[in-house]
Structure formats: C-alpha cells, structure tokens
Design a protein around this motif. Structure first.
Motif, PDB file in Angstrom:
ATOM      1  N   UNK A 110       0.825  -1.213   0.000  1.00 34.15           N
ATOM      2  CA  UNK A 110       0.000   0.000   0.000  1.00 34.15           C
ATOM      3  C   UNK A 110       0.854   1.256   0.000  1.00 34.15           C
ATOM      4  N   UNK A 111       1.997   1.223   0.727  1.00 37.28           N
ATOM      5  CA  UNK A 111       2.835   2.425   0.695  1.00 37.28           C
ATOM      6  C   UNK A 111       3.539   2.555  -0.654  1.00 37.28           C
ATOM      7  N   UNK A 116       3.877   5.389  -6.072  1.00 38.64           N
ATOM      8  CA  UNK A 116       3.660   5.442  -7.526  1.00 38.64           C
ATOM      9  C   UNK A 116       2.666   6.564  -7.850  1.00 38.64           C
ATOM     10  N   UNK A 117       1.610   6.662  -7.013  1.00 36.78           N
ATOM     11  CA  UNK A 117       0.627   7.722  -7.241  1.00 36.78           C
ATOM     12  C   UNK A 117       1.285   9.094  -7.110  1.00 36.78           C
ATOM     13  N   UNK A 118       2.183   9.196  -6.153  1.00 38.20           N
ATOM     14  CA  UNK A 118       2.907  10.462  -5.959  1.00 38.20           C
ATOM     15  C   UNK A 118       3.729  10.789  -7.201  1.00 38.20           C
ATOM     16  N   UNK A 160       5.790   8.174 -17.564  1.00 41.37           N
ATOM     17  CA  UNK A 160       4.638   7.350 -17.938  1.00 41.37           C
ATOM     18  C   UNK A 160       4.580   6.054 -17.139  1.00 41.37           C
ATOM     19  N   UNK A 161       5.649   5.777 -16.383  1.00 43.68           N
ATOM     20  CA  UNK A 161       5.665   4.556 -15.578  1.00 43.68           C
ATOM     21  C   UNK A 161       4.448   4.454 -14.641  1.00 43.68           C
ATOM     22  N   UNK A 165       1.755   1.371 -14.477  1.00 43.48           N
ATOM     23  CA  UNK A 165       1.816   0.626 -13.213  1.00 43.48           C
ATOM     24  C   UNK A 165       0.462   0.639 -12.519  1.00 43.48           C
ATOM     25  N   UNK A 166      -0.197   1.802 -12.484  1.00 44.59           N
ATOM     26  CA  UNK A 166      -1.478   1.903 -11.778  1.00 44.59           C
ATOM     27  C   UNK A 166      -2.590   1.200 -12.545  1.00 44.59           C
TER      28      UNK A 166
END
Lengths: 289, 285
Positions: A110-111, A116-118, A160-161, A165-166
C-alpha cells in the motif's frame, strides 16, 4: 396510484433525466473535439495552401525564417522518444504491479502504491528541471552533448511509468481469485500462473494502459523540451539530440508569425491525427481481444 | 400577485440600471488601460516600470505580455497592443511604420562553463565553432573535448542579433542543443563544461554573481560586461525599445516618457541592463 407505483415512476423519471443529462454532456464533449479540430484546420490552412502539404515532408530542413518547413525530423523525434519510453516503461510497470498485487506484504504494497501515485502527480516541469541539472550532465560525461534522445527517453519513462503501473495494478486486482486458486490447485508454479492465466486474462486492461501511456508520452512537452536538445535532425544514435513535435510548438509558437505560425498548427494537426489514429486502433484491438 | 410582479419588475429595472451604470464606469476605466506585448527580454523590465507607474497613477492598469520582438511589432500594427516591446534596433523598412523609444541597452555575451580554460575567442573562431568547422576545444587552445554548440530557437531577437553580428545564416549553424529562453541557456552551459552559448549579458551577470559556474567571453577583444555596454564599446549590444505605430498621445505618451526618465534607472540597473542617459537619448534618436 399506489405508492410503490409512484416510486417506480419516479425512479424511471430520474433515469430518463440522468440519461438525458449524460447525452447532453457527451454531445458537449464531442463538440469540443470537433471545435478543436476545426480551429486547428482553420489556423493550419494558410500554410497548407501556400506552402503545400508536400513541402512539409520534402523541404530540405525546418527553417521557417528561410522558408523551409520539413516536419519529418520532428515526427521521427516524437516517434523515437515515445517508442523508447513505452518499450521501457511497459515491462517495468507490469512487473511493479505484479510485485504490488502478489508479492509484496500488505503494508509495503500500500505504501508502494502511494509512492507510484505520488510519482504520477509531480508536474512535468519538475521532471524536466531534474533532468536538465542532474541527468543531462551525467549523460554528458558518457557522451556529449548530453541533451539527447536518451535523456528524453529516460525522463519520459519515469513520467509514464505510473500510468501503466497503476492501470496494470487495477487490472490485476479485478482478476477473479478462483482463476488463480484453480490454477494453483492444478499445480501450476506461480510464474506459470502469471504467464498462462493472469496476463492473458488482463490483456484488454493492459492494452488500455499501454495506449494511455503512449498518449501521455506523445503529448508531453515541457520535460522533453528541456532535456532533448531540440536540434532538428533525424538522430543517428541514442546520444544525438532530437526535437519532438510538441517541443517544436512550445519553442516557437510565441515567436512565430504568418506562415511560420500556421506551420506550427500543422504540427498540432499532425499530433492530433496521431492521437485519433491511436484511439481508433485501440477500439479495433479491444474488439478483437 | 400583480403587486409582487410590479415590485419584481422595479427591482430588475433597478439592477439593470445599476449594471449599465457599472459598465459605463468600467468603460471610462478602460481608457486608462495600457497593453504591452513583445520581447521576453524587455518584458520583466517593462513589468517593473509598469508597477512603479501604476503606483504613481492608481487609476491606470498596465498589462505586460511576452511573446518575442516580432510579436510586439505585429501586435502594435494590428492594434492588439498599445505599445510593442522590441529588443533590437528597428530595420530600415520598419522605421517607416514604427516609432521606437529606447529605454535601456543590453549586450549579448558568449558564455562558457567557468572551468573551461579558453578565455577568449576571435570572431572567426566563433563562426568556425558555430558552423562546425572547429569541433574540438583543442583547436582553440582548450582541453581535448568535443564542443557542444548551444543555439537559440528561431524567431528570437537574440538569435537574429547574433547571426547579424557574425554574418551567419541560421541554417549554417551546426547546433547540438537548441534552447528557448536565457535561463535554459545558462542552465545548459553551466551543466556542461564543453558547451558554448550566448545569452543576455545582464542575465548572465546576475547568475555569475549568484555563484553559477559560468564565464563571459570577450567579443572582438572587448570585455563583455554591463560597463562596456554602457560606454558603447561592446560590439554585440542592442537597444531595448518600446514601439508604437502612431505618434504616442495621452496615456501611451505618458508611459513612454516615464520609461525613459531617470526615475526608472534604478529598475533598469536592477535587471542588469544599462540605463540610457538623456544626452545619449538625444544622440540615438
């Protein structure tokens, strides 16, 4: 009218209202695209008429002040940076999603996801600045001038990673547990499960992710402008500087007049047609899958 | 019911009248608005001058937008701007259509990363480097390393002035990096010890003072500094101009007079440009 009939009728009415509203909003969204396209066409038309479509592909070079308008090097620049970044980011993104879904302990997963979201939320100019002051000098030591196709690909890959990834993470999360449990029960190794069950089942979702990252990579402007060197040429090696279509517009639009300005709208038109082509391609591929 | 309707009508009339009054009011304010567009070199200085002018004339609003010298000239003709900003002298065919008012001087200096041992280049060497005839620093007395040539994007007056001075066509230049504004140029050269570029001397001096690893080369044997630009000996210098299509009147005239007055000399110096004294003004105009 009985109360239940009334509520039914109300619900039906509400649905109708919602459908109507959605139709209107969809029509507005569609109209905006058509408006953008017609605006681009209108602004590009003078150059298309006076310079001619052929000139954009056969002129000696891109040098609007000396009346040459060759866009081919910029098309290659965009194609090379985008392809390179997508080829690197896709496997990395999928592996990162696999790690997140199946291998990482819950707390770490989760972290890691937040991280990745950051990464997705950092403005592109920050990536560009980091690239210019850290990455480019590093590449310069390897092979000058540093500002190069390689730097562009590296920065774009980072940018774009998170997209792939998400999207991959969300796609894997939707795969029914029974598939995986069933495969495990039949004695497949975890690699076998991933390779033979998970990836084929997630094909459509992963493909959408790839198309999304291609769109993002093609449209990216500021960061690419800062690290690619912007020389108008078809690169011979990965260390050569390139100019992308978006960087071309951003570099020159504010300073362009008359045919030069109009020619920049032709680059915009080209970009939009690539995106439209991509959208059609994804539609066709998804139907087949 | 009718009573309600009437009061509603009266109310809407009242609001309507109020709005008309407002728009009339803003129309008179409109005439106190000044728009400047053009050169990105002049724009920061023009904004500072505009701020000071607004402080002295609170009823005036001045809008400063960048977009390059050519944009400044075009907008002035089309009436999109009251005043255009142009960071070079006007060409002969332009002086018929425009009136220009110099507000400061700026020089364009050639920059290298500060550890580069090369300390001066002849004009011929600069031309050879930019056209690719010389591609290693060794050939001009430096380290054995390939030269990274940094050039400006098309349409910028810094580029035009550079090409004019060194008698080059842009298509002859073999660039390794093409940059947009001065800052990008400074960052690029400061991060590559084998790079050569050219930027506004003012911008370079500010960054050198701030510790950025950069040095300015002399041009034609003359030191590149605001001092040599000031005494007129530096060859690669340019006036920063405000241009109009008609003889300025009213607010436009007032602003141009203000921008040329000694009241703004401290602002000009703060941007590392060179103020033009009134006797110089008489000479140049």
């Amino acid at each position: 009218m009985s109360p239940s009939l009334l509520t039914n009728w109300l619900r039906h009415y509400k649905d109708l209202f919602l459908v109507g509203l959605l139709k209107i909003l969809a029509a507005i969204a569609g109209a905006i695209i058509v408006l953008i396209l017609s605006f681009l066409l209108k602004e590009a038309l003078p150059a298309l008429q006076e310079v001619g479509i052929k000139a954009f592909f056969t002129d000696k070079t891109w040098n609007p002040n000396e009346k040459s308008y060759n866009l081919v090097p910029m098309i290659w620049g965009t194609a090379f940076t985008t392809t390179g970044a997508v080829l690197l980011a896709t496997p990395l993104g999928i592996i990162s999603a696999l790690f997140c879904q199946y291998y990482a302990p819950k707390a770490i997963a989760s972290s890691y996801r937040r991280l990745i979201e950051l990464l997705a939320g950092i403005p592109s100019v920050v990536y560009g600045f980091w690239g210019l002051v850290v990455l480019v000098p590093l590449i310069t030591r390897l092979h000058p001038p540093g500002t190069s196709l390689l730097a562009g690909i590296a920065i774009l890959t980072l940018m774009i990673l998170p997209t792939i990834a998400l999207v991959a993470d969300a796609t894997f999360a939707e795969v029914p547990q029974e598939y995986l449990l069933g495969a495990a029960a039949m004695g497949l190794s975890s690699w076998g499960i991933i390779w033979q069950i998970l990836l084929p089942v997630s094909k459509a979702g992963l493909l959408t992710g790839v198309i999304l990252e291609v769109g993002r990579a093609i449209g990216e402007t500021m960061a690419v402008l800062m690290v690619c060197g912007n020389v108008v040429q078809i690169p011979d090696s990965i260390f050569d500087p390139v100019r992308t279509l978006t960087a071309n517009i951003a570099l020159e639009m504010a300073y362009a007049l008359d045919n030069h300005r109009s020619a920049l709208f032709v680059s915009g038109l080209l970009l939009l047609s690539v995106i439209i082509f991509l959208a059609i391609a994804i539609e066709l591929v998804e139907r087949k899958v | 019911m009718t009573e309600k309707f009437l009061s509603l009508l009266a109310f809407s009339l009242f609001v309507g009248l109020g709005l008309t009054a407002c728009s009339q009011n803003s129309a008179s304010l409109e005439s106190q608005k000044l728009t400047l567009t053009g050169s990105s070199t002049v724009a920061p200085l023009a904004s500072e001058i505009a701020k000071k002018f607004e402080a002295e004339h609170p009823e005036v609003r001045i809008d400063v937008q960048t977009g390059g010298s050519s944009r400044g000239l075009a907008d002035a003709v089309q009436g999109l701007a009251d005043i255009g900003m142009v960071s070079r002298s006007l060409e002969e065919n332009e002086t018929e259509r425009y009136q220009s008012y110099a507000i400061a001087l700026d020089g364009i200096g050639i920059i290298l990363e500060s550890s580069n041992p090369v300390s001066s280049l002849s004009n011929k060497q600069v031309v050879d480097i930019y056209t690719g005839k010389i591609d290693n620093w060794q050939e001009v007395g430096g380290n054995n390393a390939p030269i990274t040539v940094v050039n400006k994007a098309e349409g910028r007056s810094t580029l035009e002035l550079f090409l004019e001075y060194f008698e080059l066509e842009n298509s002859q230049i073999q660039a390794d990096v093409i940059i947009g504004d001065n800052q990008q140029g400074i960052k690029t050269v400061a991060g590559n010890k084998n790079a050569i570029g050219y930027v506004s001397i003012g911008a370079a001096e500010i960054d050198i003072d701030a510790g950025v690893p950069l040095k300015l080369l002399s041009v034609g044997g003359i030191d590149a500094s605001t001092a040599t630009v000031r005494d007129g000996s530096f060859p690669l210098s340019r006036p920063l101009n405000l241009v109009t299509t008609e003889t300025p009147s009213g607010l436009t005239e007032k602003f141009i007079e203000f921008a040329q007055s000694e009241k703004v000399h401290n602002l000009v110096e703060a941007q590392n440009f060179v103020p033009i004294s009134s006797d110089q003004l008489v000479k140049t105009l």
